[in-house]
Design an enzyme around this catalytic site. Structure first.
Site, mmCIF file in Angstrom:
data_model
loop_
_atom_site.group_PDB
_atom_site.id
_atom_site.type_symbol
_atom_site.label_atom_id
_atom_site.label_comp_id
_atom_site.label_asym_id
_atom_site.label_seq_id
_atom_site.Cartn_x
_atom_site.Cartn_y
_atom_site.Cartn_z
ATOM 1 N N HIS B 72 -38.975 -15.960 59.432
ATOM 2 C CA HIS B 72 -38.218 -15.292 58.360
ATOM 3 C C HIS B 72 -37.550 -16.346 57.498
ATOM 4 O O HIS B 72 -37.141 -17.407 57.984
ATOM 5 C CB HIS B 72 -37.205 -14.287 58.922
ATOM 6 C CG HIS B 72 -36.116 -14.866 59.771
ATOM 7 N ND1 HIS B 72 -34.954 -15.393 59.237
ATOM 8 C CD2 HIS B 72 -35.995 -14.981 61.118
ATOM 9 C CE1 HIS B 72 -34.167 -15.806 60.221
ATOM 10 N NE2 HIS B 72 -34.773 -15.580 61.378
ATOM 11 N N ASP B 74 -34.882 -15.667 55.408
ATOM 12 C CA ASP B 74 -33.479 -15.387 55.072
ATOM 13 C C ASP B 74 -32.544 -16.042 56.089
ATOM 14 O O ASP B 74 -32.968 -16.470 57.171
ATOM 15 C CB ASP B 74 -33.213 -13.871 55.029
ATOM 16 C CG ASP B 74 -33.452 -13.185 56.364
ATOM 17 O OD1 ASP B 74 -34.441 -13.537 57.059
ATOM 18 O OD2 ASP B 74 -32.656 -12.298 56.737
ATOM 19 N N ASP B 99 -31.691 -21.498 62.615
ATOM 20 C CA ASP B 99 -32.207 -20.128 62.511
ATOM 21 C C ASP B 99 -32.468 -19.783 61.061
ATOM 22 O O ASP B 99 -31.625 -19.237 60.394
ATOM 23 C CB ASP B 99 -31.180 -19.183 63.151
ATOM 24 C CG ASP B 99 -31.675 -17.755 63.249
ATOM 25 O OD1 ASP B 99 -32.875 -17.499 63.024
ATOM 26 O OD2 ASP B 99 -30.849 -16.883 63.546
ATOM 27 N N GLU B 129 -34.594 -10.501 57.926
ATOM 28 C CA GLU B 129 -34.628 -10.389 59.382
ATOM 29 C C GLU B 129 -33.224 -10.281 59.948
ATOM 30 O O GLU B 129 -33.025 -9.715 61.021
ATOM 31 C CB GLU B 129 -35.333 -11.612 59.988
ATOM 32 C CG GLU B 129 -35.656 -11.481 61.487
ATOM 33 C CD GLU B 129 -34.543 -11.939 62.422
ATOM 34 O OE1 GLU B 129 -34.621 -11.627 63.629
ATOM 35 O OE2 GLU B 129 -33.578 -12.594 61.966
ATOM 36 N N GLU B 130 -32.231 -10.835 59.234
ATOM 37 C CA GLU B 130 -30.872 -10.928 59.779
ATOM 38 C C GLU B 130 -30.032 -9.679 59.530
ATOM 39 O O GLU B 130 -28.835 -9.669 59.805
ATOM 40 C CB GLU B 130 -30.155 -12.143 59.167
ATOM 41 C CG GLU B 130 -30.808 -13.488 59.475
ATOM 42 C CD GLU B 130 -30.650 -13.920 60.929
ATOM 43 O OE1 GLU B 130 -30.160 -13.124 61.747
ATOM 44 O OE2 GLU B 130 -31.041 -15.057 61.241
ATOM 45 N N GLU B 158 -38.883 -18.878 65.716
ATOM 46 C CA GLU B 158 -37.442 -18.632 65.909
ATOM 47 C C GLU B 158 -36.876 -19.725 66.811
ATOM 48 O O GLU B 158 -37.585 -20.284 67.641
ATOM 49 C CB GLU B 158 -37.241 -17.283 66.608
ATOM 50 C CG GLU B 158 -37.462 -16.079 65.737
ATOM 51 C CD GLU B 158 -36.205 -15.682 64.961
ATOM 52 O OE1 GLU B 158 -35.194 -16.428 64.988
ATOM 53 O OE2 GLU B 158 -36.259 -14.624 64.307
ATOM 54 N N HIS B 335 -26.203 -18.737 63.601
ATOM 55 C CA HIS B 335 -25.145 -17.878 63.022
ATOM 56 C C HIS B 335 -23.767 -18.517 63.123
ATOM 57 O O HIS B 335 -22.774 -17.841 62.887
ATOM 58 C CB HIS B 335 -25.097 -16.496 63.677
ATOM 59 C CG HIS B 335 -26.396 -15.752 63.593
ATOM 60 N ND1 HIS B 335 -26.498 -14.422 63.907
ATOM 61 C CD2 HIS B 335 -27.643 -16.137 63.226
ATOM 62 C CE1 HIS B 335 -27.765 -14.029 63.747
ATOM 63 N NE2 HIS B 335 -28.471 -15.064 63.330
#
Lengths: 359, 359
Positions: B72, B74, B99, B129-130, B158, B335
């Protein structure tokens, strides 16, 4: 706003109608308190005091006993049910008919028509009973002028369907917290679940057998109940806290401290990590064995019932004055849009009190 | 806004830095998708498709097997950690370093530098995705163009700390409701307490023994947990409803229907009056016994680990494509404000994949 004239020579039913039409929602009682004060000051046999919107009047005949007749003058918010309406069956409809302007009408009728009672009388009219406990006018008077409430026995004319309700149960609210450790729910074993930790608390509550003690001939009925439970952080997180709010309603043979000790003991081994007293009001013994109460029971007749809910009788009890509820309204209709009272019951209640105070 | 130039001739660490500096928080991926599409269209050995802000490129060499490399594009919201910063120890700091822009850099490097792989390749770059599952770009492509995702094996880049994480566990969220009857808590016996009725549910949860099945050599770890509990009307009311939200994380040897049946069975005799499926995503088998996967494992080395959390590999699994997570980032820092990646690991990951796809 134009208010009706309070005419204490009206019969109790008609006077109730005037009082209902005299709007006095909680917080807005000043005009009614003014009117009541004015009427009572016109009666030569009474001395009158006022504190805020609370009016206290008394006879001073030097009798051996003093009896307090008390009632609140506020109502819950009006719900399109004022002015009052009397139907062809003698039923008066409107906000406050039951809770408790019919009781206030009886107080005013006794004040006006019994100038020489066999017991000295104290009449208490107070505000803000229908809202938070800290605004309650009876509580304010009890704090500022406890001597105004002195007496051997008190009758609150709250709706009790013409039956005597003795004393009241205490109420204790406690927060029971359990703790855990947060973790992602995909790796639950990294944390510890506070909701699961509350399982023994709920099991204990579900299995609890409440007492039903008999006091002064009245059977009380205790209860220990969860009234709220809250826990959870997010849909994928092991929660680290859960709170069960428990309400213990206890018979008046327990003191407040005994009630608290009992609840602590019930949950002693249930993994509670925090025990917070959220609210606590002690009960009131019925005091029916007091001579004044016994004479009262004889005069009004019927079989006294225990009062399960907490009421202002506990405030009198805390001042050392045994108290009961006895009023013409039916509590089932209190706070409802279709609130009403049978006017014949108001007159009956007035007659029973007069008989007790003059025989 | 000026964006960095994506230069696929840069090494994977430097390309990661460019990708991090190319802001693309969820919902704002268009510019990055445009840049990726442009770079891929410049590569003659690839055909390129686009759907929304999702870009799919593939070789068409007629190989016996096709492998999908997906990631992903994003990131979570930037937290004062962009632009990226490379420190003297070769650690790259910034939002998305782990990530998963380091994984995207590896995909782009393989796309640019392996024109004749031993297996046909499909590169998938997707958005959102987030955020919520229904916005996930891989899900949108799977629905609109499932044929674009066809293959014998898929690798999601990932963050997995350079280890292979096989399959993923399923997740099922269910609301368990209990019912009662309201009453004033002073007369609890007139009602029935829905919170007390939840006691057997919590007892069952507290006693639950989760399975730890071994699948394709990986030990999974199930979990059945309350993630929320709610009940209560007011401090003096016996509650008539209580809801326990339960999250079941289950190993991929159970189908979704089997997982649901298991949860129903666990709580069958617990007084549940309503059982509502709130959310359900099936698991994914690791598929490590597939020949393409076995060759992949041999090339990248290490011991595969089970994936406990739900990931997008389950979307491939639902399309019949075994999938694993394998990426250079460390998921612990995903994150977080101090998100970072060791650049040497990015290069290592790229080399391992190249080795697998060219040997």
């Amino acid at each position: 706003m134009d208010h009706p004239v309070l005419d204490l020579s009206l019969d109790a039913g008609a006077l109730t109608a005037r009082l209902v039409d005299f709007r006095s929602e909680s917080g807005d009682e000043k005009a009614l308190a003014d009117a009541i004060e004015r009427e009572l000051r016109a009666l030569a046999h009474l001395t009158v005091d006022r504190y805020g919107n609370n009016v206290v009047a008394r006879t001073n005949l030097g009798r051996a006993e003093r009896v307090v007749l008390a009632g609140h003058i506020d109502t819950v918010p009006i719900a399109d049910n004022v002015p009052s309406r009397l139907d062809e069956d003698g039923v008066l409809w409107g906000c406050g008919t039951s809770d408790m302007k019919s009781g206030v009408a009886v107080q005013l009728r006794i004040a006006a028509t019994v100038p020489e009672p066999n017991r000295d009388l104290t009449f208490v009219f107070y505000d803000n009973e229908e809202v938070a406990a800290d605004r309650n006018g009876l509580g304010h008077v009890a704090k500022a002028h406890p001597e105004w409430l002195a007496g051997d026995f008190a009758v609150l004319l709250e709706p009790s369907d013409g039956q005597v309700e003795g004393g009241c149960q205490g109420t204790l609210r406690v927060l029971l917290r359990t703790s855990g450790e947060r973790a992602h729910s995909a790796r639950a074993w990294m944390g510890s679940n506070a909701i699961h930790a509350a399982a023994p608390i709920l099991a204990r509550l579900a299995a609890y057998e409440p007492r039903r003690p008999v006091i002064d001939g009245l059977e009380y009925h205790e209860g220990l109940n969860a009234v709220r439970i809250e826990g959870g952080v997010a849909g994928n997180v092991i929660p680290d806290e859960c709170t069960v709010t428990v309400n213990f309603r206890y018979a008046p043979d327990r003191t407040g401290n005994e009630a608290l000790a009992h609840v602590r003991e019930v949950f002693a081994d249930c993994g509670v990590t925090e025990f917070v007293v959220d609210d606590h009001s002690g009960g009131a013994l019925p005091g029916l064995s007091h001579p004044a109460a016994a004479a009262f029971m004889e005069a009004v007749g019927g079989t006294p019932r225990p009062k399960f809910g907490w009421t202002d009788v506990a405030r009198f009890s805390a001042l050392g004055v045994p108290a009961v509820n006895y009023g013409p309204g039916d509590p089932i209709y209190a706070h409802k849009r279709d609130e009403h009272v049978v006017t014949e019951r108001i007159t009956h209640c007035e007659e029973r009190l007069r008989s007790w105070l003059t025989s």
